[in-house]
Motif scaffolding. Sequence first.
Motif, PDB file in Angstrom:
ATOM      1  N   ASP A   1      36.093  47.709  51.370  1.00 19.40           N
ATOM      2  CA  ASP A   1      36.553  46.124  51.523  1.00 19.40           C
ATOM      3  C   ASP A   1      35.456  45.523  52.117  1.00 19.40           C
ATOM      4  O   ASP A   1      35.224  44.335  51.889  1.00 19.40           O
ATOM      5  CB  ASP A   1      37.935  46.333  52.583  1.00 19.40           C
ATOM      6  CG  ASP A   1      39.124  46.993  51.707  1.00 19.40           C
ATOM      7  OD1 ASP A   1      38.950  46.843  50.522  1.00 19.40           O
ATOM      8  OD2 ASP A   1      40.029  47.139  52.597  1.00 19.40           O
TER       9      ASP A   1
ATOM     10  N   THR B   1      33.496  42.287  50.337  1.00 13.27           N
ATOM     11  CA  THR B   1      33.582  40.947  50.883  1.00 13.27           C
ATOM     12  C   THR B   1      32.113  40.435  51.147  1.00 13.27           C
ATOM     13  O   THR B   1      31.690  39.190  50.668  1.00 13.27           O
ATOM     14  CB  THR B   1      34.216  40.928  52.431  1.00 13.27           C
ATOM     15  OG1 THR B   1      35.444  41.156  52.114  1.00 13.27           O
ATOM     16  CG2 THR B   1      34.165  39.567  52.936  1.00 13.27           C
TER      17      THR B   1
ATOM     18  N   ASN C   1      39.144  37.850  39.259  1.00 13.65           N
ATOM     19  CA  ASN C   1      39.875  38.760  40.462  1.00 13.65           C
ATOM     20  C   ASN C   1      39.516  38.437  41.728  1.00 13.65           C
ATOM     21  O   ASN C   1      38.363  39.303  41.890  1.00 13.65           O
ATOM     22  CB  ASN C   1      40.271  39.992  39.836  1.00 13.65           C
ATOM     23  CG  ASN C   1      41.347  40.899  40.600  1.00 13.65           C
ATOM     24  OD1 ASN C   1      41.684  40.558  41.753  1.00 13.65           O
ATOM     25  ND2 ASN C   1      41.934  41.988  39.895  1.00 13.65           N
ATOM     26  N   LEU C   2      40.063  38.108  42.479  1.00 15.89           N
ATOM     27  CA  LEU C   2      39.549  37.847  43.936  1.00 15.89           C
ATOM     28  C   LEU C   2      39.493  39.269  44.625  1.00 15.89           C
ATOM     29  O   LEU C   2      38.756  39.396  45.658  1.00 15.89           O
ATOM     30  CB  LEU C   2      40.224  37.169  44.992  1.00 15.89           C
ATOM     31  CG  LEU C   2      40.323  35.479  44.471  1.00 15.89           C
ATOM     32  CD1 LEU C   2      41.005  34.583  45.441  1.00 15.89           C
ATOM     33  CD2 LEU C   2      38.670  34.991  44.528  1.00 15.89           C
ATOM     34  N   ASP C   3      40.293  39.981  44.373  1.00 18.25           N
ATOM     35  CA  ASP C   3      40.377  41.508  44.777  1.00 18.25           C
ATOM     36  C   ASP C   3      39.102  42.253  44.666  1.00 18.25           C
ATOM     37  O   ASP C   3      38.648  43.395  45.164  1.00 18.25           O
ATOM     38  CB  ASP C   3      41.690  42.344  44.382  1.00 18.25           C
ATOM     39  CG  ASP C   3      42.743  41.940  45.182  1.00 18.25           C
ATOM     40  OD1 ASP C   3      42.850  41.112  45.924  1.00 18.25           O
ATOM     41  OD2 ASP C   3      44.036  41.909  44.425  1.00 18.25           O
ATOM     42  N   PHE C   4      38.693  42.151  43.318  1.00 13.39           N
ATOM     43  CA  PHE C   4      37.438  42.522  42.744  1.00 13.39           C
ATOM     44  C   PHE C   4      36.002  41.388  42.742  1.00 13.39           C
ATOM     45  O   PHE C   4      36.213  40.839  41.600  1.00 13.39           O
ATOM     46  CB  PHE C   4      37.536  43.472  41.483  1.00 13.39           C
ATOM     47  CG  PHE C   4      38.526  44.299  41.552  1.00 13.39           C
ATOM     48  CD1 PHE C   4      38.510  45.410  42.273  1.00 13.39           C
ATOM     49  CD2 PHE C   4      39.608  44.474  40.635  1.00 13.39           C
ATOM     50  CE1 PHE C   4      39.642  46.313  42.787  1.00 13.39           C
ATOM     51  CE2 PHE C   4      40.466  45.214  40.573  1.00 13.39           C
ATOM     52  CZ  PHE C   4      40.780  46.336  41.698  1.00 13.39           C
TER      53      PHE C   4
ATOM     54  N   ASP D   1      40.025  53.555  52.139  1.00 10.83           N
ATOM     55  CA  ASP D   1      38.918  52.521  52.358  1.00 10.83           C
ATOM     56  C   ASP D   1      37.629  53.007  52.280  1.00 10.83           C
ATOM     57  O   ASP D   1      36.766  52.428  52.114  1.00 10.83           O
ATOM     58  CB  ASP D   1      39.309  51.603  53.468  1.00 10.83           C
ATOM     59  CG  ASP D   1      38.341  50.335  53.495  1.00 10.83           C
ATOM     60  OD1 ASP D   1      37.866  49.872  52.428  1.00 10.83           O
ATOM     61  OD2 ASP D   1      38.057  49.941  54.708  1.00 10.83           O
TER      62      ASP D   1
ATOM     63  N   ASN E   1      45.224  52.671  44.743  1.00 11.93           N
ATOM     64  CA  ASN E   1      44.895  52.235  46.052  1.00 11.93           C
ATOM     65  C   ASN E   1      44.545  53.631  46.924  1.00 11.93           C
ATOM     66  O   ASN E   1      45.309  54.168  47.244  1.00 11.93           O
ATOM     67  CB  ASN E   1      45.859  51.382  46.571  1.00 11.93           C
ATOM     68  CG  ASN E   1      46.086  50.152  45.964  1.00 11.93           C
ATOM     69  OD1 ASN E   1      45.243  49.781  45.687  1.00 11.93           O
ATOM     70  ND2 ASN E   1      47.321  49.896  45.737  1.00 11.93           N
TER      71      ASN E   1
ATOM     72  N   GLN F   1      30.666  39.591  47.620  1.00 12.02           N
ATOM     73  CA  GLN F   1      31.208  38.272  47.307  1.00 12.02           C
ATOM     74  C   GLN F   1      30.601  37.009  47.632  1.00 12.02           C
ATOM     75  O   GLN F   1      30.262  36.067  46.997  1.00 12.02           O
ATOM     76  CB  GLN F   1      32.703  38.298  47.263  1.00 12.02           C
ATOM     77  CG  GLN F   1      33.537  37.038  46.715  1.00 12.02           C
ATOM     78  CD  GLN F   1      35.131  37.038  46.677  1.00 12.02           C
ATOM     79  OE1 GLN F   1      35.390  37.763  47.858  1.00 12.02           O
ATOM     80  NE2 GLN F   1      35.694  36.504  45.945  1.00 12.02           N
TER      81      GLN F   1
ATOM     82  N   SER G   1      32.642  51.437  44.325  1.00 12.39           N
ATOM     83  CA  SER G   1      33.798  50.835  45.096  1.00 12.39           C
ATOM     84  C   SER G   1      35.149  50.845  44.315  1.00 12.39           C
ATOM     85  O   SER G   1      36.313  51.016  44.829  1.00 12.39           O
ATOM     86  CB  SER G   1      33.530  49.157  45.501  1.00 12.39           C
ATOM     87  OG  SER G   1      33.346  48.595  44.498  1.00 12.39           O
ATOM     88  N   HIS G   2      34.924  50.950  43.044  1.00 13.64           N
ATOM     89  CA  HIS G   2      36.180  50.754  42.260  1.00 13.64           C
ATOM     90  C   HIS G   2      35.767  50.940  40.629  1.00 13.64           C
ATOM     91  O   HIS G   2      34.742  50.657  40.697  1.00 13.64           O
ATOM     92  CB  HIS G   2      37.179  49.490  42.521  1.00 13.64           C
ATOM     93  CG  HIS G   2      36.631  48.332  42.033  1.00 13.64           C
ATOM     94  ND1 HIS G   2      35.494  47.669  42.776  1.00 13.64           N
ATOM     95  CD2 HIS G   2      36.723  47.609  40.899  1.00 13.64           C
ATOM     96  CE1 HIS G   2      35.287  46.710  42.116  1.00 13.64           C
ATOM     97  NE2 HIS G   2      35.819  46.396  41.086  1.00 13.64           N
TER      98      HIS G   2
END
Length: 531
Positions: free
Chosen positions: A287, A291, A316-319, A363, A360, A294, A352-353
């Motif tokens: 996370d 951040t 997508n703000l999550d990625f 972290d 999920n 981004q 990260s993903h």
Amino acid sequence: MQGAITRVCMVVVAAILNHPLLFPNENTTIPEQDDELLTRMKEHQEKLEAEQKRLEQEISQTETALIGDQDSYSWYFWSALCLVIFFTIEVCRQDMIPTEMPDPMEDEVGDSSAEYLSAKTVVLDKGVLSNFCKTRFHPFIHESGRVQEFIEGFADDLLEALRSVSDRDSELEVEDFVGIGNMFEFWRASKPPTCDLIVPFAPPRSFRFQFQLWCDPSTEIPLDLQGCGRIKLIKPGGNGTDCVCASTNLGDDMLCLLHNRNEYEKLEEHTLVELLCAKNTSYLSKDQIMTWFQILVSKAWGQISHKYDFELGFRNLDFPGALKIRFRSGKTVVLNITPAVQFEDTDAYLISHFPSDISNSSDTHWKLSLTVYEKNLLKHLAKQLPTNSCHVHCLQIVSFLHKKQTALTGRSAFSNYHIKTALLHLLLSKRPAMWQPQNLDHRLRDLLGFLQQSMEEKRLYHVVVGNPRIPAEILVPKIIRTAEPINLFRPLVLQRHVYAKMEEHFQEMVRNTSVLVQEYTPHLSNGYVRH
């Protein structure tokens, strides 16, 4: 008495040796529909049981007449011992069955598809499939080359701007990107074009990363996080133990410059750990990194946006690396930039993903990506196949069907990565000659059948991890090559509703295959394809 016990032992041994599963056939299965064989086995078992009961009665009578109550305990001992031997052999037999990675059967053209799909056999016409591939995928060949060239130039420019806005002394160092996915593996199947990039970053100066993979014996990682690893941020020699001011009386008029510098570095290290790591740990936080990434991407685009005549937005703000490029003409390009850490000096990356990931996880547990090795494996195997082999079209067709089914019934855990994994397993197990272009319908059924079988068995193994079939030329790291195989479906099986939805999605896709292929194959009334 001893003769009777010997006869009982002989009966038990005969029952064990005649057990139908003790010495299985080559395929280690019993035909479920062979009624005659099952009847004979049942009769044989009943005879053995009757003989054993008769002997027990005979021995019981002999004990009563000759030996008396004291020796009856000896009989119980020998009976218990025989049962223990029997169950021990049964348990050992189960343990001796190898738990190797499933090997898709290598058979003649068309044989395996009927077995895999059983009642769900898909009816596919060779002519329709050929026309479908020509109209759907051939136009992508030249367009994909232009898109890939554009994305590579834009990514270089964006990352250079990103480096200029970051502080190399106190932030992670961004390295050159690595292209992965269908665009860089040349099996693009749909619009809009999607480009996947891995962007590795190195630790700040005077820091280093320490890796803890799930397959390392000294690492304790939960079973549901197989294929993951943790990344620890370490500063070697940064504890100030080499300073002598603590053991020497410097007096009031002397100042230790080294100690003051170490105090500053400790403060800097503490700030960096808070910025990049999970709370109260030294492990990189996904996370926190996302951040940070981004913010840098937004700043970098602000510096170079005046050079480009298109819009760049976050999908997508999550990625944070999920971007979308929109040109004035209305055309779009999907761009996934995924932060990653290179595992030592290999082509493996902890990311990260995954772009298609909906789970999920922890972290601090990063997923291991071996897509570079998979890309090299696909290229290596393709060199052994016939000219214009059908393996790419198989991959494209199932990927196309998956996307259309997703539009009809919604998103599921099923992904193009599962499709590619299944295809690579088939390529490793089947003879190259079986991938002739005219065998497209058979190999497509094989691919769908393999996926369906994997879902029914709730296991689809990673094609690289722990797979002895991988050629030595691929240069897979030893720690990955010798690890236990990873079941890609295991995290999904633990979430029953997620796995049930994925199975339902796939079954609907199989059921709609013929209809979708025909629907998206343009035809004229005279039977010719409309270009």
